[in-house]
Design a protein around this motif. Structure first.
Motif, PDB file in Angstrom:
ATOM      1  N   SER A   1      24.851 181.106  46.648  1.00  0.00           N
ATOM      2  CA  SER A   1      25.347 181.904  47.762  1.00  0.00           C
ATOM      3  C   SER A   1      25.043 181.205  49.077  1.00  0.00           C
ATOM      4  O   SER A   1      23.900 181.170  49.510  1.00  0.00           O
ATOM      5  N   PRO A   2      26.053 180.627  49.712  1.00  0.00           N
ATOM      6  CA  PRO A   2      25.893 179.965  51.005  1.00  0.00           C
ATOM      7  C   PRO A   2      26.543 180.786  52.119  1.00  0.00           C
ATOM      8  O   PRO A   2      27.758 180.910  52.164  1.00  0.00           O
ATOM      9  N   VAL A   3      25.743 181.369  53.007  1.00  0.00           N
ATOM     10  CA  VAL A   3      26.286 182.244  54.043  1.00  0.00           C
ATOM     11  C   VAL A   3      25.752 181.841  55.416  1.00  0.00           C
ATOM     12  O   VAL A   3      24.545 181.718  55.616  1.00  0.00           O
ATOM     13  N   ALA A   4      26.673 181.656  56.358  1.00  0.00           N
ATOM     14  CA  ALA A   4      26.331 181.406  57.764  1.00  0.00           C
ATOM     15  C   ALA A   4      26.745 182.638  58.554  1.00  0.00           C
ATOM     16  O   ALA A   4      27.933 182.937  58.670  1.00  0.00           O
ATOM     17  N   PHE A   5      25.758 183.377  59.047  1.00  0.00           N
ATOM     18  CA  PHE A   5      26.041 184.586  59.812  1.00  0.00           C
ATOM     19  C   PHE A   5      26.387 184.220  61.248  1.00  0.00           C
ATOM     20  O   PHE A   5      25.839 183.271  61.808  1.00  0.00           O
ATOM     21  N   LYS A   6      27.278 184.968  61.852  1.00  0.00           N
ATOM     22  CA  LYS A   6      27.729 184.669  63.208  1.00  0.00           C
ATOM     23  C   LYS A   6      26.640 184.877  64.250  1.00  0.00           C
ATOM     24  O   LYS A   6      26.774 184.433  65.376  1.00  0.00           O
ATOM     25  N   SER A   7      25.532 185.487  63.858  1.00  0.00           N
ATOM     26  CA  SER A   7      24.372 185.620  64.743  1.00  0.00           C
ATOM     27  C   SER A   7      23.615 184.298  64.862  1.00  0.00           C
ATOM     28  O   SER A   7      22.793 184.128  65.753  1.00  0.00           O
ATOM     29  N   GLY A   8      23.892 183.359  63.946  1.00  0.00           N
ATOM     30  CA  GLY A   8      23.182 182.081  63.919  1.00  0.00           C
ATOM     31  C   GLY A   8      22.204 181.977  62.772  1.00  0.00           C
ATOM     32  O   GLY A   8      21.587 180.942  62.558  1.00  0.00           O
ATOM     33  N   PHE A   9      22.059 183.022  61.986  1.00  0.00           N
ATOM     34  CA  PHE A   9      21.172 183.045  60.828  1.00  0.00           C
ATOM     35  C   PHE A   9      21.892 182.387  59.647  1.00  0.00           C
ATOM     36  O   PHE A   9      23.091 182.589  59.466  1.00  0.00           O
ATOM     37  N   LEU A  10      21.158 181.590  58.860  1.00  0.00           N
ATOM     38  CA  LEU A  10      21.744 180.889  57.719  1.00  0.00           C
ATOM     39  C   LEU A  10      20.948 181.229  56.467  1.00  0.00           C
ATOM     40  O   LEU A  10      19.716 181.246  56.495  1.00  0.00           O
ATOM     41  N   ARG A  11      21.649 181.484  55.346  1.00  0.00           N
ATOM     42  CA  ARG A  11      20.974 181.805  54.088  1.00  0.00           C
ATOM     43  C   ARG A  11      21.658 181.085  52.927  1.00  0.00           C
ATOM     44  O   ARG A  11      22.877 181.159  52.769  1.00  0.00           O
ATOM     45  N   PHE A  12      20.850 180.389  52.148  1.00  0.00           N
ATOM     46  CA  PHE A  12      21.308 179.771  50.908  1.00  0.00           C
ATOM     47  C   PHE A  12      20.481 180.345  49.768  1.00  0.00           C
ATOM     48  O   PHE A  12      19.264 180.457  49.880  1.00  0.00           O
ATOM     49  N   VAL A  13      21.138 180.687  48.659  1.00  0.00           N
ATOM     50  CA  VAL A  13      20.459 181.095  47.438  1.00  0.00           C
ATOM     51  C   VAL A  13      20.863 180.082  46.374  1.00  0.00           C
ATOM     52  O   VAL A  13      22.042 179.720  46.262  1.00  0.00           O
ATOM     53  N   PHE A  14      19.860 179.627  45.591  1.00  0.00           N
ATOM     54  CA  PHE A  14      20.089 178.590  44.592  1.00  0.00           C
ATOM     55  C   PHE A  14      19.861 179.128  43.185  1.00  0.00           C
ATOM     56  O   PHE A  14      19.168 180.127  42.989  1.00  0.00           O
ATOM     57  N   ASP A  15      20.406 178.425  42.190  1.00  0.00           N
ATOM     58  CA  ASP A  15      20.268 178.851  40.794  1.00  0.00           C
ATOM     59  C   ASP A  15      18.840 178.771  40.283  1.00  0.00           C
ATOM     60  O   ASP A  15      18.526 179.309  39.232  1.00  0.00           O
ATOM     61  N   THR A  16      17.959 178.131  41.005  1.00  0.00           N
ATOM     62  CA  THR A  16      16.545 178.048  40.631  1.00  0.00           C
ATOM     63  C   THR A  16      15.778 179.297  41.054  1.00  0.00           C
ATOM     64  O   THR A  16      14.593 179.417  40.748  1.00  0.00           O
ATOM     65  N   GLY A  17      16.450 180.192  41.797  1.00  0.00           N
ATOM     66  CA  GLY A  17      15.789 181.378  42.332  1.00  0.00           C
ATOM     67  C   GLY A  17      15.270 181.180  43.741  1.00  0.00           C
ATOM     68  O   GLY A  17      14.771 182.117  44.361  1.00  0.00           O
ATOM     69  N   HIS A  18      15.403 179.964  44.272  1.00  0.00           N
ATOM     70  CA  HIS A  18      14.941 179.688  45.633  1.00  0.00           C
ATOM     71  C   HIS A  18      15.918 180.246  46.664  1.00  0.00           C
ATOM     72  O   HIS A  18      17.128 180.232  46.447  1.00  0.00           O
ATOM     73  N   HIS A  19      15.360 180.697  47.767  1.00  0.00           N
ATOM     74  CA  HIS A  19      16.129 181.149  48.921  1.00  0.00           C
ATOM     75  C   HIS A  19      15.696 180.276  50.094  1.00  0.00           C
ATOM     76  O   HIS A  19      14.500 180.077  50.321  1.00  0.00           O
TER      77      HIS A  19
END
Length: 145
Positions: free
Chosen positions: A83-101
Motif C-alpha cells: 500500500s503506497p499512499v501520498a496524502f495531500k497534506s504531505g504525509f506519506l505511508r508505505f505498507v510492505f508484505d513483511t508487515g513493515h510500515h
C-alpha cells in the motif's frame, strides 16, 4: 511486477502505482533512498518512522537520514509494496508484505520526501506541508494542509 499502471488521484490522497514492486536497493547520503522496480525511487530527507505491524502494538524506530541513522531500513530490502499512499497534506505511508510500515510527516523546513518514476512522475512534500505532483510537463502547486 506492479498491479497498478499509474498513480491515481483521489480527493485527499494519491494511490501510487507502486503496488507489488520490490525494494531493490537502499542507500544513504544526506537522504535515505529506496529504489523500487520499474525505475521508481523514494527519497527521504526528513526523519522517517519504521514499524513492524501496527504502531499501536509495536513501537516504531525513527530513521534520521541527516544523521545517517538508518540501519533499521535494511529490513526493507526485497520487501514488496502493498500500500503506497501520498496524502495531500504531505504525509506519506508505505505498507510492505513483511508487515513493515514506513511513514513520513511533512517538515516545516525541508522537502520531507520525493518520489520519482518513469514518464516524468514526481511527487514531493515541500517545506511546510502539502504535496506537489508532476508528470512530464504537468505540475501542480503544493496544496496547504
Amino acid at each position: 511486477m506492479s498491479t497498478e499502471q499509474h498513480p491515481v488521484e483521489h480527493e485527499d490522497r494519491w494511490i501510487l502505482g507502486l503496488r507489488g514492486m520490490s525494494v531493490t536497493r537502499i542507500s544513504v547520503d544526506s537522504r535515505l533512498v529506496a529504489a523500487l522496480g520499474s525505475g521508481w525511487e523514494v527519497a527521504f530527507a526528513a526523519p522517517v518512522r519504521l514499524s513492524l505491524g501496527s504502531a499501536h502494538t509495536n513501537p516504531s524506530v525513527l530513521l534520521n537520514p541527516g544523521a545517517q541513522d538508518v540501519a533499521a531500513a535494511l529490513a526493507l530490502s526485497g520487501a514488496k509494496v502493498l500500500s503506497p499512499v501520498a496524502f495531500k497534506s504531505g504525509f506519506l505511508r508505505f505498507v510492505f508484505d513483511t508487515g513493515h510500515h514506513l511513514t513520513c510527516s511533512p517538515d516545516a523546513s525541508v522537502e520531507a520526501w520525493r518520489i520519482t518514476g518513469p514518464g516524468g512522475w514526481r511527487f514531493t512534500a515541500p517545506p511546510g506541508g502539502g504535496i506537489a505532483v508532476r508528470t512530464g510537463s504537468e505540475t501542480s502547486e503544493p496544496r496547504p494542509r
